[in-house]
Motif scaffolding. Sequence first.
Motif, PDB file in Angstrom:
ATOM      1  N   SER A  29       0.830  -1.205   0.000  1.00 53.40           N
ATOM      2  CA  SER A  29       0.000   0.000   0.000  1.00 53.40           C
ATOM      3  C   SER A  29       0.869   1.260   0.000  1.00 53.40           C
ATOM      4  O   SER A  29       0.553   2.234  -0.690  1.00 53.40           O
ATOM      5  CB  SER A  29      -0.917  -0.005   1.210  1.00 53.40           C
ATOM      6  N   ASP A  30       1.962   1.248   0.758  1.00 46.03           N
ATOM      7  CA  ASP A  30       2.866   2.397   0.784  1.00 46.03           C
ATOM      8  C   ASP A  30       3.568   2.608  -0.550  1.00 46.03           C
ATOM      9  O   ASP A  30       3.910   3.729  -0.900  1.00 46.03           O
ATOM     10  CB  ASP A  30       3.909   2.237   1.879  1.00 46.03           C
ATOM     11  N   LEU A  31       3.782   1.529  -1.294  1.00 48.24           N
ATOM     12  CA  LEU A  31       4.411   1.642  -2.610  1.00 48.24           C
ATOM     13  C   LEU A  31       3.422   2.057  -3.696  1.00 48.24           C
ATOM     14  O   LEU A  31       3.818   2.244  -4.840  1.00 48.24           O
ATOM     15  CB  LEU A  31       5.075   0.314  -2.994  1.00 48.24           C
ATOM     16  N   GLY A  32       2.151   2.164  -3.336  1.00 53.22           N
ATOM     17  CA  GLY A  32       1.168   2.663  -4.277  1.00 53.22           C
ATOM     18  C   GLY A  32       0.338   1.610  -4.973  1.00 53.22           C
ATOM     19  O   GLY A  32      -0.418   1.925  -5.882  1.00 53.22           O
ATOM     20  N   TYR A  33       0.471   0.360  -4.571  1.00 54.70           N
ATOM     21  CA  TYR A  33      -0.360  -0.681  -5.172  1.00 54.70           C
ATOM     22  C   TYR A  33      -1.744  -0.649  -4.532  1.00 54.70           C
ATOM     23  O   TYR A  33      -1.858  -0.565  -3.316  1.00 54.70           O
ATOM     24  CB  TYR A  33       0.278  -2.057  -4.990  1.00 54.70           C
ATOM     25  N   PRO A  34      -2.774  -0.716  -5.344  1.00 57.17           N
ATOM     26  CA  PRO A  34      -4.128  -0.577  -4.780  1.00 57.17           C
ATOM     27  C   PRO A  34      -4.535  -1.788  -3.950  1.00 57.17           C
ATOM     28  O   PRO A  34      -4.139  -2.914  -4.228  1.00 57.17           O
ATOM     29  CB  PRO A  34      -5.019  -0.450  -6.019  1.00 57.17           C
ATOM     30  N   GLN A  35      -5.326  -1.519  -2.940  1.00 56.56           N
ATOM     31  CA  GLN A  35      -5.872  -2.570  -2.088  1.00 56.56           C
ATOM     32  C   GLN A  35      -7.272  -2.904  -2.580  1.00 56.56           C
ATOM     33  O   GLN A  35      -8.190  -2.107  -2.406  1.00 56.56           O
ATOM     34  CB  GLN A  35      -5.924  -2.105  -0.633  1.00 56.56           C
ATOM     35  N   ARG A  36      -7.416  -4.027  -3.229  1.00 56.81           N
ATOM     36  CA  ARG A  36      -8.736  -4.438  -3.699  1.00 56.81           C
ATOM     37  C   ARG A  36      -9.250  -5.551  -2.801  1.00 56.81           C
ATOM     38  O   ARG A  36      -8.497  -6.220  -2.135  1.00 56.81           O
ATOM     39  CB  ARG A  36      -8.657  -4.937  -5.141  1.00 56.81           C
ATOM     40  N   GLY A  37     -10.537  -5.747  -2.838  1.00 58.87           N
ATOM     41  CA  GLY A  37     -11.127  -6.820  -2.066  1.00 58.87           C
ATOM     42  C   GLY A  37     -11.993  -6.317  -0.941  1.00 58.87           C
ATOM     43  O   GLY A  37     -12.953  -6.958  -0.563  1.00 58.87           O
ATOM     44  N   GLY A  38     -11.639  -5.194  -0.389  1.00 60.54           N
ATOM     45  CA  GLY A  38     -12.461  -4.586   0.627  1.00 60.54           C
ATOM     46  C   GLY A  38     -12.556  -5.371   1.917  1.00 60.54           C
ATOM     47  O   GLY A  38     -11.657  -6.129   2.295  1.00 60.54           O
ATOM     48  N   VAL A  39     -13.688  -5.201   2.559  1.00 61.85           N
ATOM     49  CA  VAL A  39     -13.906  -5.783   3.874  1.00 61.85           C
ATOM     50  C   VAL A  39     -14.001  -7.303   3.797  1.00 61.85           C
ATOM     51  O   VAL A  39     -13.494  -8.009   4.673  1.00 61.85           O
ATOM     52  CB  VAL A  39     -15.182  -5.175   4.508  1.00 61.85           C
ATOM     53  N   SER A  40     -14.623  -7.817   2.752  1.00 64.17           N
ATOM     54  CA  SER A  40     -14.788  -9.271   2.669  1.00 64.17           C
ATOM     55  C   SER A  40     -13.442  -9.981   2.576  1.00 64.17           C
ATOM     56  O   SER A  40     -13.257 -11.047   3.167  1.00 64.17           O
ATOM     57  CB  SER A  40     -15.669  -9.646   1.479  1.00 64.17           C
ATOM     58  N   TRP A  41     -12.494  -9.401   1.842  1.00 66.25           N
ATOM     59  CA  TRP A  41     -11.173 -10.014   1.751  1.00 66.25           C
ATOM     60  C   TRP A  41     -10.445  -9.948   3.090  1.00 66.25           C
ATOM     61  O   TRP A  41      -9.795 -10.906   3.511  1.00 66.25           O
ATOM     62  CB  TRP A  41     -10.334  -9.360   0.656  1.00 66.25           C
ATOM     63  N   GLY A  42     -10.556  -8.823   3.770  1.00 67.48           N
ATOM     64  CA  GLY A  42      -9.918  -8.688   5.078  1.00 67.48           C
ATOM     65  C   GLY A  42     -10.471  -9.670   6.095  1.00 67.48           C
ATOM     66  O   GLY A  42      -9.719 -10.269   6.870  1.00 67.48           O
ATOM     67  N   ILE A  43     -11.771  -9.856   6.092  1.00 73.25           N
ATOM     68  CA  ILE A  43     -12.377 -10.821   7.003  1.00 73.25           C
ATOM     69  C   ILE A  43     -11.951 -12.237   6.634  1.00 73.25           C
ATOM     70  O   ILE A  43     -11.668 -13.061   7.512  1.00 73.25           O
ATOM     71  CB  ILE A  43     -13.912 -10.681   6.998  1.00 73.25           C
ATOM     72  N   ALA A  44     -11.879 -12.515   5.337  1.00 74.22           N
ATOM     73  CA  ALA A  44     -11.464 -13.850   4.893  1.00 74.22           C
ATOM     74  C   ALA A  44     -10.033 -14.150   5.318  1.00 74.22           C
ATOM     75  O   ALA A  44      -9.729 -15.259   5.781  1.00 74.22           O
ATOM     76  CB  ALA A  44     -11.603 -13.974   3.378  1.00 74.22           C
ATOM     77  N   VAL A  45      -9.134 -13.181   5.214  1.00 76.81           N
ATOM     78  CA  VAL A  45      -7.745 -13.378   5.635  1.00 76.81           C
ATOM     79  C   VAL A  45      -7.676 -13.563   7.144  1.00 76.81           C
ATOM     80  O   VAL A  45      -6.942 -14.428   7.638  1.00 76.81           O
ATOM     81  CB  VAL A  45      -6.862 -12.202   5.172  1.00 76.81           C
ATOM     82  N   PHE A  46      -8.443 -12.772   7.875  1.00 77.01           N
ATOM     83  CA  PHE A  46      -8.433 -12.883   9.327  1.00 77.01           C
ATOM     84  C   PHE A  46      -8.912 -14.261   9.778  1.00 77.01           C
ATOM     85  O   PHE A  46      -8.286 -14.902  10.622  1.00 77.01           O
ATOM     86  CB  PHE A  46      -9.305 -11.784   9.939  1.00 77.01           C
ATOM     87  N   VAL A  47     -10.011 -14.726   9.202  1.00 72.98           N
ATOM     88  CA  VAL A  47     -10.542 -16.034   9.592  1.00 72.98           C
ATOM     89  C   VAL A  47      -9.627 -17.155   9.111  1.00 72.98           C
ATOM     90  O   VAL A  47      -9.357 -18.109   9.847  1.00 72.98           O
ATOM     91  CB  VAL A  47     -11.981 -16.216   9.060  1.00 72.98           C
ATOM     92  N   ALA A  48      -9.110 -17.039   7.881  1.00 76.05           N
ATOM     93  CA  ALA A  48      -8.247 -18.094   7.344  1.00 76.05           C
ATOM     94  C   ALA A  48      -6.915 -18.171   8.079  1.00 76.05           C
ATOM     95  O   ALA A  48      -6.270 -19.227   8.080  1.00 76.05           O
ATOM     96  CB  ALA A  48      -8.010 -17.874   5.855  1.00 76.05           C
ATOM     97  N   SER A  49      -6.497 -17.088   8.715  1.00 80.35           N
ATOM     98  CA  SER A  49      -5.249 -17.159   9.479  1.00 80.35           C
ATOM     99  C   SER A  49      -5.389 -18.069  10.692  1.00 80.35           C
ATOM    100  O   SER A  49      -4.402 -18.607  11.180  1.00 80.35           O
ATOM    101  CB  SER A  49      -4.790 -15.766   9.891  1.00 80.35           C
ATOM    102  N   PHE A  50      -6.612 -18.284  11.155  1.00 81.62           N
ATOM    103  CA  PHE A  50      -6.811 -19.193  12.284  1.00 81.62           C
ATOM    104  C   PHE A  50      -6.681 -20.663  11.885  1.00 81.62           C
ATOM    105  O   PHE A  50      -6.648 -21.533  12.753  1.00 81.62           O
ATOM    106  CB  PHE A  50      -8.169 -18.949  12.952  1.00 81.62           C
TER     107      PHE A  50
END
Length: 130
Positions: A29-50
């Motif tokens: 994100s700091d290098l300027g690459y866009p963050q796509r996926g939104g909230v659903s992707w963030g929740i999926a990563v959080f749950v899948a990390s478990f």
Amino acid sequence: MRIILAIGISLLATVALYLLYWLGSGIASDLGYPQRGGVSWGIAVFVASFFMLPSALIYMLLSSKWTSSRVVALSLSFLVFLLLSTLFMGNQFSGGWSHPYRYIYFQSCALLVLSSLVVVPLVYKAIRRA
């Protein structure tokens, strides 16, 4: 006592996976690459990390039984993580297949964390002997 240690290490591996993914996403994100996926992707990563919890516990169990083949234990535990996270993230709600580079980065972070479970005890033993 060993089961408490194994659960503690598995919890640390889960936190390490989440922090490693978060760090890489922040750098992108700091290098300027866009963050796509939104909230659903963030929740999926959080749950899948478990899913790191059972795979790290499987690694700890297998490595205690097979002390000579830690690589096989690592491979089997990563296969469990890969299977569980693919079943969860590959559905139409989380959109894992619509973000393949982020998905592969997440899997690479998991492999790095599980590999550290192999390397860190070996380094600790080498330092302790020296």
